[in-house]
Motif scaffolding. Structure first.
Motif, short mmCIF file in Angstrom:
data_model
loop_
_atom_site.label_atom_id
_atom_site.label_comp_id
_atom_site.label_asym_id
_atom_site.label_seq_id
_atom_site.Cartn_x
_atom_site.Cartn_y
_atom_site.Cartn_z
N SER A 120 -7.90 -5.95 -0.56
CA SER A 120 -6.64 -5.37 -0.09
C SER A 120 -6.09 -4.37 -1.12
CB SER A 120 -5.62 -6.46 0.22
OG SER A 120 -5.40 -7.23 -0.93
N GLN A 437 -6.54 -4.26 9.01
CA GLN A 437 -5.48 -3.40 8.47
C GLN A 437 -6.10 -2.09 8.04
OE1 GLN A 437 -2.07 -4.08 7.79
NE2 GLN A 437 -2.37 -5.86 9.11
N LYS A 442 -0.23 1.49 6.99
CA LYS A 442 -0.04 0.08 7.34
C LYS A 442 -0.17 -0.22 8.83
CE LYS A 442 1.35 -1.51 3.11
NZ LYS A 442 0.76 -0.33 2.48
#
Ligand code: ASP
Length: 462
Positions: A120, A437, A442
């Motif tokens: 991430s 994602q 986002k």
């Protein structure tokens, strides 16, 4: 002064030059400050000597600052030369440094392979991740592969044609991503799982040889070698047999990867039937390389043919294994037309396997309405449903559609093989995370009430 690329500095020994780029490393040795500077063409060492007017600026500069540097290209003394490094025999004696933009400290180390960094974090700062050497290389290999495929196809008289992104569902065995229509509330477009139907219609349109670097979007479970989006070298040809398409793709792949310096294990590519592949390797994707081949980065291609056309559904009916638009092999056309021996019908599908991945797949297509109708009949579609799904194709096939066939090469899987990467996201610039994602931005995100209203949508809060 005009900018000189770092990769060209070797040609400017003794001259004063100006370079622009990033500070790859800074080594402050007190009286002298050493740098490695980086631009798209490579690296060079620079040094600020004691007493240089640039020493003040050099002390302020940190890694990843963007700078313009003026200096003299000097040959390094023999004992300091590094033959194994780009520009290892020269050094830039820095006379002046201008900071074009400073940089905060990197959120993670980009001077090494970043594959071990949290996914991430890499995704959030993907533009920094992409600065790392491995990612730069992967993106450049990808670009070169696509460029060479394009050049090859143009040299063979193909026309590059784009097809719509907002379209109707084409079944490729996956779920659609859908887009609501503001002009038609309650109605939806589908993003293409592939340009399958459009490329066939381009054959009806008389182009004969089409290709596209096409984006395919499929809502499927994300795995190491699968993402929601991938790209394919999408090809369709008229007046061809299986042999013609396979030969064309084999020649393209061979030309492209050999020009890129890779070695192919066996030419012509070996062929195996689906049945034999499953018996021998337990799957229709297999790796023919020895451990030694793997070390040498060899590419082991093989064709898999003679796939069953249909397979049983959980409900006991039939569905297609690969592509409903395919033609059965000529010997089995009669069975399809009569609806007999369904489980035994073989399709003209050909899959290209390389190093354990499916590298390409395609088929000869049904180009007559009654053949496509027979396929949908086997799958239990009523006349009504048939018309709703592929009525436009049946219509087109009534207006002189030539016999045709095609293939799509998965760009990511091919680049994975060329780079030795095992994850799709290592060969895409801005891939999704495993949780779906988007990188840097986002998405997916909620819509505003105004947007929902405009689209005629209500969100079920459950
Ligand atoms: N439409 C197929 C796919 O995207 C390829 C083809 O049959 O040309 O996988």
């Amino acid at each position: 002064m005009e900018r000189t690329l770092i990769g060209e500095l070797g040609k400017h020994v003794g001259e004063t030059v100006s370079i622009s780029g990033w500070v790859d490393v800074r080594r402050d040795q007190g009286k002298m400050v050493f740098f490695d500077f980086r631009d798209r063409s490579g690296l060079v060492q620079g040094v600020v000597l004691p007493g240089s007017p640039a020493i003040e600026a050099a002390k302020d500069i940190r890694n990843e600052y963007v700078v313009r540097v003026e200096g003299v290209v000097n040959k390094r003394p023999e004992k300091n030369a590094q033959a194994d490094r780009q520009n290892g025999d020269i050094e830039l004696e820095i006379k002046g440094i201008e900071i074009l933009n400073p940089s905060e400290a990197m959120p993670f180390d980009i001077s090494n392979d970043t594959s071990g960094i949290d996914e991430s974090v890499r995704a959030e700062y993907r533009y920094l991740d992409l600065r790392s050497k491995r990612m730069q290389k992967n993106m450049r290999v990808r670009s070169e592969f696509i460029r060479r495929c394009r050049e090859y196809l143009f040299s063979k008289d193909f026309t590059e044609i784009e097809t719509p992104l907002l379209t109707e569902s084409t079944p490729e065995g996956s779920r659609d991503f859908v887009v609501p229509s503001r002009l038609n509330p309650g109605k939806f477009y589908a993003l293409p799982q592939s340009p399958q139907q459009y490329k066939q219609l381009l054959m009806t349109a008389g182009f004969e040889r089409y290709f596209q670097i096409a984006r395919a979007v499929r809502d499927e479970d994300l795995r190491a070698d699968r993402g929601f989006e991938h790209s394919q070298v999408d090809i369709e040809m008229s007046f061809v047999t299986m042999e013609d398409v396979m030969a064309a793709v084999e020649d393209m792949v061979t030309t492209v990867v050999e020009a890129m310096g890779y070695t192919i294990k066996e030419k012509p590519f070996p062929r195996i039937s689906y049945k034999d592949a499953v018996e021998k390797y337990g799957a229709d994707k297999f790796d023919l390389r020895t451990d030694e081949d793997k070390e040498k980065g060899i590419l082991a291609y093989a064709w898999v043919v003679n796939f069953p056309f249909f397979e049983k559904t959980e409900e006991g009916g039939w569905t297609f294994t690969h592509n409903p638009f395919s033609m059965p092999i000529p010997e089995h056309l009669d069975w399809l037309m009569k609806g007999e021996r369904i489980g035994e019908i073989l399709t003209t599908q050909y899959d290209l396997v390389c190093n354990g991945y499916e590298s390409a797949g395609g088929s000869i297509r049904a180009h007559k309405p009654e053949i496509l109708e027979a396929v949908y009949k086997v799958m239990g579609f009523s006349a009504e449903e048939l018309k709703e799904r592929v009525g436009h194709m049946l219509t087109a096939f009534r207006y002189g559609t030539p016999p045709h066939g095609g293939i799509a090469l998965g760009i990511e899987r091919n680049i994975m093989n060329l780079t030795g990467e095992t994850m799709l996201r290592e060969v895409q610039a801005f891939p999704m995370t495993r949780g779906g994602q988007t990188a840097v931005m986002k998405a997916p995100k909620a819509l505003t009430d105004k947007q929902l209203k405009e689209l005629g949508l209500k969100i079920d809060k459950k």
